[in-house]
Scaffold this active site. Structure first.
Site, PDB file in Angstrom:
ATOM      1  N   GLU A  21       0.832  -1.213   0.000  1.00 36.84           N
ATOM      2  CA  GLU A  21       0.000   0.000   0.000  1.00 36.84           C
ATOM      3  C   GLU A  21       0.864   1.260   0.000  1.00 36.84           C
ATOM      4  O   GLU A  21       2.016   1.223   0.434  1.00 36.84           O
ATOM      5  CB  GLU A  21      -0.861   0.020   1.272  1.00 36.84           C
ATOM      6  CG  GLU A  21      -2.263  -0.533   1.084  1.00 36.84           C
ATOM      7  CD  GLU A  21      -3.204   0.456   0.404  1.00 36.84           C
ATOM      8  OE1 GLU A  21      -2.753   1.397  -0.272  1.00 36.84           O
ATOM      9  OE2 GLU A  21      -4.424   0.261   0.552  1.00 36.84           O
ATOM     10  N   ASP A  22       0.285   2.359  -0.456  1.00 38.18           N
ATOM     11  CA  ASP A  22       0.957   3.650  -0.337  1.00 38.18           C
ATOM     12  C   ASP A  22       0.912   4.142   1.106  1.00 38.18           C
ATOM     13  O   ASP A  22       1.901   4.575   1.664  1.00 38.18           O
ATOM     14  CB  ASP A  22       0.323   4.695  -1.282  1.00 38.18           C
ATOM     15  CG  ASP A  22      -1.201   4.789  -1.154  1.00 38.18           C
ATOM     16  OD1 ASP A  22      -1.813   3.979  -0.431  1.00 38.18           O
ATOM     17  OD2 ASP A  22      -1.789   5.682  -1.796  1.00 38.18           O
ATOM     18  N   ASP A  77      -4.103   4.601   6.662  1.00 39.98           N
ATOM     19  CA  ASP A  77      -4.651   5.734   7.404  1.00 39.98           C
ATOM     20  C   ASP A  77      -5.578   5.139   8.479  1.00 39.98           C
ATOM     21  O   ASP A  77      -5.096   4.676   9.504  1.00 39.98           O
ATOM     22  CB  ASP A  77      -5.381   6.614   6.378  1.00 39.98           C
ATOM     23  CG  ASP A  77      -5.859   7.939   6.925  1.00 39.98           C
ATOM     24  OD1 ASP A  77      -5.594   8.246   8.091  1.00 39.98           O
ATOM     25  OD2 ASP A  77      -6.519   8.692   6.183  1.00 39.98           O
ATOM     26  N   PHE A 133      -2.743  15.643   6.022  1.00 37.50           N
ATOM     27  CA  PHE A 133      -2.984  15.252   4.638  1.00 37.50           C
ATOM     28  C   PHE A 133      -1.730  15.487   3.808  1.00 37.50           C
ATOM     29  O   PHE A 133      -1.133  16.570   3.839  1.00 37.50           O
ATOM     30  CB  PHE A 133      -4.168  16.026   4.042  1.00 37.50           C
ATOM     31  CG  PHE A 133      -4.562  15.499   2.701  1.00 37.50           C
ATOM     32  CD1 PHE A 133      -5.317  14.344   2.595  1.00 37.50           C
ATOM     33  CD2 PHE A 133      -4.137  16.132   1.533  1.00 37.50           C
ATOM     34  CE1 PHE A 133      -5.652  13.825   1.343  1.00 37.50           C
ATOM     35  CE2 PHE A 133      -4.469  15.624   0.283  1.00 37.50           C
ATOM     36  CZ  PHE A 133      -5.231  14.471   0.195  1.00 37.50           C
ATOM     37  N   ARG A 149       0.298  12.880  -7.804  1.00 39.91           N
ATOM     38  CA  ARG A 149       0.888  11.534  -7.656  1.00 39.91           C
ATOM     39  C   ARG A 149       2.312  11.456  -8.204  1.00 39.91           C
ATOM     40  O   ARG A 149       3.106  10.634  -7.770  1.00 39.91           O
ATOM     41  CB  ARG A 149       0.043  10.496  -8.403  1.00 39.91           C
ATOM     42  CG  ARG A 149      -1.338  10.252  -7.820  1.00 39.91           C
ATOM     43  CD  ARG A 149      -1.936   8.991  -8.429  1.00 39.91           C
ATOM     44  NE  ARG A 149      -3.383   8.895  -8.226  1.00 39.91           N
ATOM     45  CZ  ARG A 149      -3.951   8.402  -7.129  1.00 39.91           C
ATOM     46  NH1 ARG A 149      -3.212   7.973  -6.140  1.00 39.91           N
ATOM     47  NH2 ARG A 149      -5.270   8.343  -7.027  1.00 39.91           N
TER      48      ARG A 149
HETATM   49  P1  IMP Z   1      -7.703   4.091   4.884  1.00 39.65           P
HETATM   50  O1  IMP Z   1      -8.707   3.144   4.288  1.00 39.65           O
HETATM   51  O2  IMP Z   1      -8.330   5.135   5.765  1.00 39.65           O
HETATM   52  O3  IMP Z   1      -6.531   3.410   5.563  1.00 39.65           O
HETATM   53  O4  IMP Z   1      -7.142   4.972   3.712  1.00 39.65           O
HETATM   54  C1  IMP Z   1      -6.441   4.412   2.716  1.00 39.65           C
HETATM   55  C2  IMP Z   1      -6.429   5.218   1.451  1.00 39.65           C
HETATM   56  O5  IMP Z   1      -6.829   6.589   1.605  1.00 39.65           O
HETATM   57  C3  IMP Z   1      -5.020   5.246   0.974  1.00 39.65           C
HETATM   58  O6  IMP Z   1      -4.713   4.104   0.216  1.00 39.65           O
HETATM   59  C4  IMP Z   1      -4.968   6.532   0.183  1.00 39.65           C
HETATM   60  O7  IMP Z   1      -5.383   6.286  -1.140  1.00 39.65           O
HETATM   61  C5  IMP Z   1      -5.958   7.439   0.871  1.00 39.65           C
HETATM   62  N1  IMP Z   1      -5.270   8.366   1.815  1.00 39.65           N
HETATM   63  C6  IMP Z   1      -5.170   8.256   3.162  1.00 39.65           C
HETATM   64  N2  IMP Z   1      -4.474   9.280   3.690  1.00 39.65           N
HETATM   65  C7  IMP Z   1      -4.111  10.065   2.632  1.00 39.65           C
HETATM   66  C8  IMP Z   1      -3.352  11.308   2.534  1.00 39.65           C
HETATM   67  O8  IMP Z   1      -2.860  11.904   3.492  1.00 39.65           O
HETATM   68  N3  IMP Z   1      -3.204  11.797   1.263  1.00 39.65           N
HETATM   69  C9  IMP Z   1      -3.718  11.199   0.159  1.00 39.65           C
HETATM   70  N4  IMP Z   1      -4.425  10.037   0.217  1.00 39.65           N
HETATM   71  C10 IMP Z   1      -4.621   9.486   1.442  1.00 39.65           C
HETATM   72 MG    MG Z   2      -4.492   3.755  -1.819  1.00 46.40          MG
END
Ligand code: IMP
Ligand code: MG
Length: 179
Positions: free
Chosen positions: A102-103, A106, A155, A168
């Site tokens: 994963e990138d 969060d 963010f 990106r």
């Molecule tokens: P989660 O499901 O809340 O863990 O979020 C995962 C996805 O939300 C990541 O794979 C990102 O694509 C996006 N995301 C979460 N935080 C950020 C951020 O700070 N910047 C941009 N995209 C984010």
């Molecule tokens: Mg993602």
């Protein structure tokens, strides 16, 4: 360039190329040590992970397969919220060692969904690797096995991550400047 504008927001560099590269090499080094001898499939989660996984794979030197999946989110017909769909899980996962790449993790919502879907395919083991992790936002129970960098709950964009689709391609990581 240390400050940039994307659409209506301003961002400032927070993590340099050098720092990212050290983190990526660190993760790869651990993987080379831990995963040698296993039947490894790296599964990059698109779109965000494309840059991280490309750099990571330059340093991973164990035999492995590399594939990509995409989690599509769309509004459902029910009022309960978002319905997700998993696209591109074509490889055979049975009995194999799957490393989800994963990138960013969060809240952990996306990965929890993905891990549940993956387990239905009976892999021998599943590991989670992420370039970035926001511990203060994380709400789930699963373990993050490989983490490049822990970051504050702000963010960010760049290095694969976007703001409304843009940013990106930035090679560094930028943090939103609060106004
Ligand atoms: P989660 O499901 O809340 O863990 O979020 C995962 C996805 O939300 C990541 O794979 C990102 O694509 C996006 N995301 C979460 N935080 C950020 C951020 O700070 N910047 C941009 N995209 C984010
Ligand atoms: Mg993602």
């Amino acid at each position: 360039m240390s400050k940039i504008r994307i659409l209506d927001k301003e961002f400032a560099v927070s993590i340099s190329r050098e720092t990212i590269d050290i983190a990526v090499r660190n993760v790869a080094g651990k993987m080379n040590h831990d995963l040698l001898g296993k039947d490894v499939v790296f599964l990059g989660v698109l779109n965000g992970s494309f840059m991280f996984i490309a750099d990571l794979m330059r340093y991973v030197n164990i035999p492995c397969e590399i594939s990509f999946i995409k989690v599509a989110s769309y509004s459902g017909t029910q009022s309960s919220g978002v319905i997700r769909d998993l696209i591109g899980l074509n490889e055979n996962m049975t009995g194999r060692c799957v490393v989800v790449v994963e990138d960013i993790v969060d809240t952990g919502e996306t990965l929890e969904y993905l891990l549940t879907k993956l387990k239905d395919l009976h892999p021998a083991e599943v590991y989670v690797a992420t370039c970035l992790f926001k511990p203060a936002a994380f709400r789930k129970e699963f373990k993050v096995d490989y983490c490049g960098m822990e970051i504050p709950n702000d963010f960010i964009v760049g290095y694969g991550l976007d703001y409304n689709g843009y940013g990106r391609n930035l090679p560094e990581i930028y943090t939103l400047v609060k106004s």
